[in-house]
Design a protein around this motif. Structure first.
Motif, mmCIF file in Angstrom:
data_model
loop_
_atom_site.group_PDB
_atom_site.id
_atom_site.type_symbol
_atom_site.label_atom_id
_atom_site.label_comp_id
_atom_site.label_asym_id
_atom_site.label_seq_id
_atom_site.Cartn_x
_atom_site.Cartn_y
_atom_site.Cartn_z
ATOM 1 N N ARG A 183 3.363 4.181 -4.016
ATOM 2 C CA ARG A 183 3.795 4.939 -2.839
ATOM 3 C C ARG A 183 2.866 4.683 -1.656
ATOM 4 N NH1 ARG A 183 5.212 8.031 -7.116
ATOM 5 N NH2 ARG A 183 7.361 8.750 -7.164
ATOM 6 N N ALA A 184 1.577 4.555 -1.925
ATOM 7 C CA ALA A 184 0.615 4.261 -0.858
ATOM 8 C C ALA A 184 0.871 2.877 -0.275
ATOM 9 C CB ALA A 184 -0.818 4.362 -1.385
ATOM 10 N N SER A 185 1.145 1.900 -1.125
ATOM 11 C CA SER A 185 1.458 0.552 -0.633
ATOM 12 C C SER A 185 2.714 0.577 0.230
ATOM 13 C CB SER A 185 1.655 -0.421 -1.795
ATOM 14 O OG SER A 185 0.448 -0.626 -2.472
ATOM 15 N N ALA A 186 3.739 1.290 -0.229
ATOM 16 C CA ALA A 186 4.974 1.398 0.549
ATOM 17 C C ALA A 186 4.698 2.055 1.901
ATOM 18 C CB ALA A 186 6.020 2.187 -0.235
ATOM 19 N N ARG A 187 3.941 3.117 1.889
ATOM 20 C CA ARG A 187 3.597 3.800 3.146
ATOM 21 C C ARG A 187 2.874 2.851 4.093
ATOM 22 N NH1 ARG A 187 -0.712 7.163 1.710
ATOM 23 N NH2 ARG A 187 -1.896 5.304 2.199
ATOM 24 N N ASP A 188 1.879 2.158 3.580
ATOM 25 C CA ASP A 188 1.080 1.270 4.422
ATOM 26 C C ASP A 188 1.884 0.090 4.963
ATOM 27 O OD1 ASP A 188 -1.027 2.978 3.907
ATOM 28 O OD2 ASP A 188 -1.945 1.682 2.405
ATOM 29 N N LEU A 189 2.884 -0.349 4.214
ATOM 30 C CA LEU A 189 3.751 -1.438 4.665
ATOM 31 C C LEU A 189 4.912 -0.949 5.524
ATOM 32 C CD1 LEU A 189 4.007 -3.494 1.367
ATOM 33 C CD2 LEU A 189 3.123 -4.353 3.546
ATOM 34 N N GLY A 190 5.116 0.363 5.547
ATOM 35 C CA GLY A 190 6.288 0.903 6.237
ATOM 36 C C GLY A 190 7.559 0.541 5.480
ATOM 37 N N ALA A 191 7.456 0.501 4.145
ATOM 38 C CA ALA A 191 8.553 0.054 3.293
ATOM 39 C C ALA A 191 9.121 1.208 2.481
ATOM 40 C CB ALA A 191 8.045 -1.032 2.336
ATOM 41 N N GLN A 192 10.323 1.009 1.990
ATOM 42 C CA GLN A 192 10.941 1.955 1.066
ATOM 43 C C GLN A 192 10.287 1.792 -0.307
ATOM 44 O OE1 GLN A 192 15.150 1.320 0.564
ATOM 45 N NE2 GLN A 192 15.345 2.965 -0.934
ATOM 46 N N PHE A 193 10.178 2.888 -1.039
ATOM 47 C CA PHE A 193 9.652 2.895 -2.404
ATOM 48 C C PHE A 193 10.800 3.198 -3.347
ATOM 49 C CE2 PHE A 193 7.979 5.174 -6.084
ATOM 50 C CZ PHE A 193 6.952 4.334 -6.496
ATOM 51 N N VAL A 194 10.992 2.342 -4.351
ATOM 52 C CA VAL A 194 12.039 2.550 -5.355
ATOM 53 C C VAL A 194 11.377 2.578 -6.720
ATOM 54 C CG1 VAL A 194 14.121 1.604 -6.416
ATOM 55 C CG2 VAL A 194 13.759 1.363 -3.957
#
Length: 64
Positions: free
Chosen positions: A30-41
Motif C-alpha cells: 500500500r505504501a508503494s502504491a501511495r508513493d507511485l500514485g498507483a492503485q493497489f489491488v
C-alpha cells in the motif's frame, strides 16, 4: 527504490499484491502504491508470488 525515488517516478503503475504474502506485508504494498500514485489491488488466496498462485486473478487485475 526509496520512497523519494518512487514519488518522483512519472509512470503508469498498478501494485498487485498477494493477500497471504509472508515475505512483504500488505502495508508495504500500500505504501508503494501511495508513493507511485498507483492503485493497489490485493489478490485473495495468493502469497508473495501471486502470479504463480493465482495467475487468472493477476491477469484480470492488470487487464480488466
Amino acid at each position: 527504490f526509496s520512497r523519494f525515488e518512487l514519488e518522483r517516478m512519472k509512470i503508469k503503475a498498478l501494485v498487485v499484491w498477494g493477500a497471504e504474502d509472508s515475505v512483504d506485508n500488505g502495508t508495504a504494498g500500500r505504501a508503494s502504491a501511495r508513493d507511485l500514485g498507483a492503485q493497489f489491488v490485493e489478490i485473495p488466496g495468493a502469497g508473495h508470488l501471486s502470479m504463480l498462485a493465482r495467475p487468472g486473478l493477476v491477469a484480470s487485475a492488470i487487464a480488466p
